[in-house]
Enzyme design. Structure first.
Site, PDB file in Angstrom:
ATOM      1  N   SER A 160      40.668  41.255  44.035  1.00  0.00           N
ATOM      2  CA  SER A 160      40.205  39.937  44.467  1.00  0.00           C
ATOM      3  C   SER A 160      41.332  38.931  44.369  1.00  0.00           C
ATOM      4  O   SER A 160      42.409  39.243  43.847  1.00  0.00           O
ATOM      5  CB  SER A 160      38.981  39.496  43.663  1.00  0.00           C
ATOM      6  OG  SER A 160      39.157  39.774  42.315  1.00  0.00           O
ATOM      7  N   GLY A 162      43.381  37.843  46.491  1.00  0.00           N
ATOM      8  CA  GLY A 162      44.622  38.178  47.179  1.00  0.00           C
ATOM      9  C   GLY A 162      45.523  39.167  46.458  1.00  0.00           C
ATOM     10  O   GLY A 162      46.645  39.426  46.903  1.00  0.00           O
ATOM     11  N   GLU A 274      33.165  34.400  54.869  1.00  0.00           N
ATOM     12  CA  GLU A 274      34.514  33.926  55.201  1.00  0.00           C
ATOM     13  C   GLU A 274      34.866  34.286  56.638  1.00  0.00           C
ATOM     14  O   GLU A 274      34.779  35.454  57.028  1.00  0.00           O
ATOM     15  CB  GLU A 274      35.541  34.559  54.258  1.00  0.00           C
ATOM     16  CG  GLU A 274      35.292  34.233  52.799  1.00  0.00           C
ATOM     17  CD  GLU A 274      36.297  34.911  51.869  1.00  0.00           C
ATOM     18  OE1 GLU A 274      37.263  35.534  52.351  1.00  0.00           O
ATOM     19  OE2 GLU A 274      36.100  34.806  50.642  1.00  0.00           O
ATOM     20  N   GLU A 287      35.285  38.415  55.318  1.00  0.00           N
ATOM     21  CA  GLU A 287      34.560  39.090  54.245  1.00  0.00           C
ATOM     22  C   GLU A 287      33.443  38.201  53.748  1.00  0.00           C
ATOM     23  O   GLU A 287      33.296  37.068  54.210  1.00  0.00           O
ATOM     24  CB  GLU A 287      35.498  39.509  53.115  1.00  0.00           C
ATOM     25  CG  GLU A 287      36.385  38.411  52.594  1.00  0.00           C
ATOM     26  CD  GLU A 287      37.109  38.829  51.322  1.00  0.00           C
ATOM     27  OE1 GLU A 287      37.341  40.014  51.093  1.00  0.00           O
ATOM     28  OE2 GLU A 287      37.424  37.923  50.528  1.00  0.00           O
ATOM     29  N   ASP A 294      34.229  29.720  46.063  1.00  0.00           N
ATOM     30  CA  ASP A 294      35.088  28.656  45.499  1.00  0.00           C
ATOM     31  C   ASP A 294      35.306  27.494  46.484  1.00  0.00           C
ATOM     32  O   ASP A 294      35.267  26.328  46.083  1.00  0.00           O
ATOM     33  CB  ASP A 294      36.412  29.211  44.941  1.00  0.00           C
ATOM     34  CG  ASP A 294      37.181  30.103  45.888  1.00  0.00           C
ATOM     35  OD1 ASP A 294      36.814  30.170  47.085  1.00  0.00           O
ATOM     36  OD2 ASP A 294      38.160  30.720  45.439  1.00  0.00           O
ATOM     37  N   THR A 295      35.477  27.801  47.766  1.00  0.00           N
ATOM     38  CA  THR A 295      35.667  26.707  48.732  1.00  0.00           C
ATOM     39  C   THR A 295      34.417  25.826  48.834  1.00  0.00           C
ATOM     40  O   THR A 295      34.495  24.684  49.277  1.00  0.00           O
ATOM     41  CB  THR A 295      35.986  27.252  50.141  1.00  0.00           C
ATOM     42  OG1 THR A 295      34.912  28.112  50.541  1.00  0.00           O
ATOM     43  CG2 THR A 295      37.286  28.037  50.153  1.00  0.00           C
ATOM     44  N   ARG A 373      43.421  28.943  38.141  1.00  0.00           N
ATOM     45  CA  ARG A 373      42.764  27.702  38.570  1.00  0.00           C
ATOM     46  C   ARG A 373      42.089  27.074  37.362  1.00  0.00           C
ATOM     47  O   ARG A 373      41.321  27.724  36.663  1.00  0.00           O
ATOM     48  CB  ARG A 373      41.735  28.018  39.649  1.00  0.00           C
ATOM     49  CG  ARG A 373      41.073  26.773  40.210  1.00  0.00           C
ATOM     50  CD  ARG A 373      40.334  27.043  41.499  1.00  0.00           C
ATOM     51  NE  ARG A 373      39.339  28.080  41.336  1.00  0.00           N
ATOM     52  CZ  ARG A 373      39.012  28.976  42.260  1.00  0.00           C
ATOM     53  NH1 ARG A 373      39.623  28.972  43.420  1.00  0.00           N
ATOM     54  NH2 ARG A 373      38.092  29.874  42.036  1.00  0.00           N
TER      55      ARG A 373
HETATM   56  N1  LIG Z   1      44.435  39.747  58.564  1.00  0.00           N
HETATM   57  C1  LIG Z   1      44.860  38.570  58.114  1.00  0.00           C
HETATM   58  N2  LIG Z   1      45.773  37.854  58.796  1.00  0.00           N
HETATM   59  C2  LIG Z   1      46.223  36.655  58.329  1.00  0.00           C
HETATM   60  N3  LIG Z   1      45.804  36.089  57.189  1.00  0.00           N
HETATM   61  C3  LIG Z   1      44.885  36.756  56.463  1.00  0.00           C
HETATM   62  C4  LIG Z   1      44.360  38.010  56.884  1.00  0.00           C
HETATM   63  N4  LIG Z   1      43.485  38.439  55.951  1.00  0.00           N
HETATM   64  C5  LIG Z   1      43.457  37.492  55.003  1.00  0.00           C
HETATM   65  N5  LIG Z   1      44.284  36.473  55.293  1.00  0.00           N
HETATM   66  C6  LIG Z   1      44.505  35.258  54.481  1.00  0.00           C
HETATM   67  O1  LIG Z   1      44.415  35.602  53.111  1.00  0.00           O
HETATM   68  C7  LIG Z   1      43.308  34.968  52.513  1.00  0.00           C
HETATM   69  C8  LIG Z   1      42.662  35.891  51.490  1.00  0.00           C
HETATM   70  O2  LIG Z   1      42.209  37.055  52.129  1.00  0.00           O
HETATM   71  P1  LIG Z   1      40.903  37.815  51.625  1.00  0.00           P
HETATM   72  O3  LIG Z   1      39.758  36.889  51.663  1.00  0.00           O
HETATM   73  O4  LIG Z   1      40.799  39.083  52.364  1.00  0.00           O
HETATM   74  O5  LIG Z   1      41.347  38.143  50.129  1.00  0.00           O
HETATM   75  P2  LIG Z   1      40.616  38.007  48.762  1.00  0.00           P
HETATM   76  O6  LIG Z   1      41.382  38.838  47.810  1.00  0.00           O
HETATM   77  O7  LIG Z   1      39.168  38.305  48.964  1.00  0.00           O
HETATM   78  O8  LIG Z   1      40.787  36.509  48.398  1.00  0.00           O
HETATM   79  P3  LIG Z   1      39.640  35.532  47.931  1.00  0.00           P
HETATM   80  O9  LIG Z   1      39.058  36.166  46.702  1.00  0.00           O
HETATM   81  O10 LIG Z   1      40.382  34.256  47.670  1.00  0.00           O
HETATM   82  O11 LIG Z   1      38.671  35.426  49.070  1.00  0.00           O
HETATM   83  C9  LIG Z   1      42.393  34.603  53.671  1.00  0.00           C
HETATM   84  O12 LIG Z   1      41.538  33.533  53.350  1.00  0.00           O
HETATM   85  C10 LIG Z   1      43.422  34.243  54.729  1.00  0.00           C
HETATM   86  O13 LIG Z   1      43.990  32.953  54.472  1.00  0.00           O
HETATM   87 MG   LIG Z   2      38.423  36.126  50.705  1.00  0.00          MG
END
Ligand SMILES: Nc1ncnc2c1ncn2[C@@H]1O[C@H](COP(=O)(O)OP(=O)(O)OP(=O)(O)O)[C@@H](O)[C@H]1O
Ligand SMILES: [Mg+2]
Length: 405
Positions: A160, A162, A274, A287, A294-295, A373
């Site tokens: 999670s 990123g 999202e 997803e 959080d947003t 955060r």
């Molecule tokens: N395929 C993609 N191309 C460009 N940017 C992307 C892509 N996938 C994700 N991102 C960017 O990375 C961010 C985080 O991606 P994602 O939601 O898949 O990860 P996460 O680990 O679930 O993060 P979070 O927990 O913050 O939602 C997205 O909100 C977007 O800004």
């Molecule tokens: Mg995400």
């Protein structure tokens, strides 16, 4: 639920949060306001939501036995997973025994696994997504990247915030294999599976907060006004605002996608859906988090029923008539770069709050690590542009410092 018993008394209606971060803290506060009894579980003591709970437990939530023992001992009316890193087999077994998991064990399991989630969204629901392929070895990762095209993004099956997202720009076997190894080293658990996604240029991003609640004997699904947000090149959320001023037909499409996702996942509660809007004009499902997002912290300032209040109401069977936007608002998350400071201090609070229309949430996390955060600032104004400007000015005043500084 029509009758709310007295908390801490006989037959008290308990809610049990698995995860007690800043989002859980707001859920717990809303639960406290409704006079529910609040139990918070997290892996470290004095997680934010524990500060506003009646009772707390510190255990590893990936430990099925520990999670099940606590739930059976407390016998809550709702078990609310607040983070992804929870043992889902425990949730499934508890659900079989009749405990109410919010929104339901299967939804929690599907949403936390990028591969399962993508298959489900793209192949079963037919939602628009980025181009993708799956891989389990360096060799397969190379084939997946070749298929998806460059630049692409490798993400572990489970992680999670990123963690383990690695961008590949160079179409070489060596670069891909290195990126693959880097990605899986950040995975939660031992999985070597990854999703390779086309890297899209973003115009903007939305979170559509869908919610499901018990309306008589039927579950009703609806969505809140989309939240727009921007990450400034970081992997985590920085700034979000509501309402979005993007074209209404686009926002309507976003709401329809979120509605379908929430309906298909089922159960009751809030779902943070999202969506990515690309520069080439596509609106893509990315997803979903089957919980407040959080947003969506901005809804604390903008809406009459925040995402947190909506979640707790839906969880215990209280109604969630459509939340209304009372005012444009914006939020900014405050991160720390301090390494391992215990009991840090938020400085600049007076200056940040001196302008009219600003609110502050200092989460109370007992310890720092770089990128953690720690607080959020909220601003209300006549327009979103004004709210965003105001919240930026306020956030600039804040600094997280060591307690002896
Ligand atoms: N395929 C993609 N191309 C460009 N940017 C992307 C892509 N996938 C994700 N991102 C960017 O990375 C961010 C985080 O991606 P994602 O939601 O898949 O990860 P996460 O680990 O679930 O993060 P979070 O927990 O913050 O939602 C997205 O909100 C977007 O800004
Ligand atoms: Mg995400």
């Amino acid at each position: 639920m029509d009758r709310i018993p007295t908390p801490l008394g006989p037959g008290a209606a308990k809610v049990l949060l698995l995860g007690g971060g800043e989002l859980g803290k707001e859920v717990a506060i809303e639960a406290q306001r409704l006079g529910l009894e609040v139990v918070v579980v997290d892996r470290y003591d004095w997680a934010p939501a524990m500060h506003v709970a009646h009772r707390r437990y510190v255990v590893n939530m990936l430990d099925a036995g520990a999670v099940e023992a606590i739930v059976e001992r407390e016998n809550p009316v709702a078990v609310i997973p607040e983070i992804e890193a929870v043992n889902t087999e425990a949730l499934e077994r508890l659900e079989e025994k009749g405990y109410h998991i919010v929104p339901n064990a299967r939804a929690v399991k599907t949403a936390m696994n990028r591969i399962e989630l993508r298959r489900w969204a793209a192949e079963e629901l037919g939602l628009p997504t980025t181009r993708y392929a799956f891989a389990e070895t360096p060799e397969e990762a190379y084939e997946a990247c070749e298929k998806v095209g460059y630049p692409c993004l490798i993400k572990p099956e489970m992680s999670s915030s990123g963690h383990g997202h690695v961008k590949v720009t160079e179409p070489s076997r060596w670069a891909v294999e290195k990126a693959y190894m880097e990605s899986i080293s950040h995975a939660r658990g031992a999985s070597r599976r990854v999703i390779v996604e086309e890297y899209v240029e973003l115009e903007t991003e939305y979170t559509v907060l869908a919610y499901r609640w018990l309306d008589g004997d039927k579950v009703r699904t609806d969505t809140m006004e989309p939240v727009e947000h921007w990450r400034y090149g970081e992997y985590h959320y920085i700034e979000s605002w509501q309402p979005s001023t993007r074209p209404r037909d686009l926002l309507q499409r976003a709401r329809e996608i979120a509605l379908r996702v929430a309906e298909a996942l089922g159960g009751v509660g809030v779902f943070g859906v999202e969506l990515l809007q690309t520069r080439d004009g596509r609106l893509l499902f990315s997803e979903v988090a089957p919980r407040p997002h959080d947003t969506g912290l901005v809804t604390l300032a903008s809406q009459d029923i925040s995402e947190f209040q909506a979640h707790i109401r839906a969880a215990v069977g209280l109604p969630v008539p459509r939340p209304r936007i009372l005012t444009p608002a914006a939020s900014i998350a405050v991160y720390t770069d301090l390494e391992d400071e215990w009991y840090p201090v938020l400085s600049g609070a007076y200056q940040a709050l001196i302008e009219q229309g600003i609110e502050l949430r200092w989460f109370g996390k007992p310890r720092t690590y770089p990128g953690r955060r720690m607080a959020v600032v909220l601003a209300r104004a006549e327009t979103v542009e004004e709210a965003r400007e105001k919240v930026r000015q306020a956030a600039k005043k804040l600094k997280i410092i060591p307690r002896n500084a």
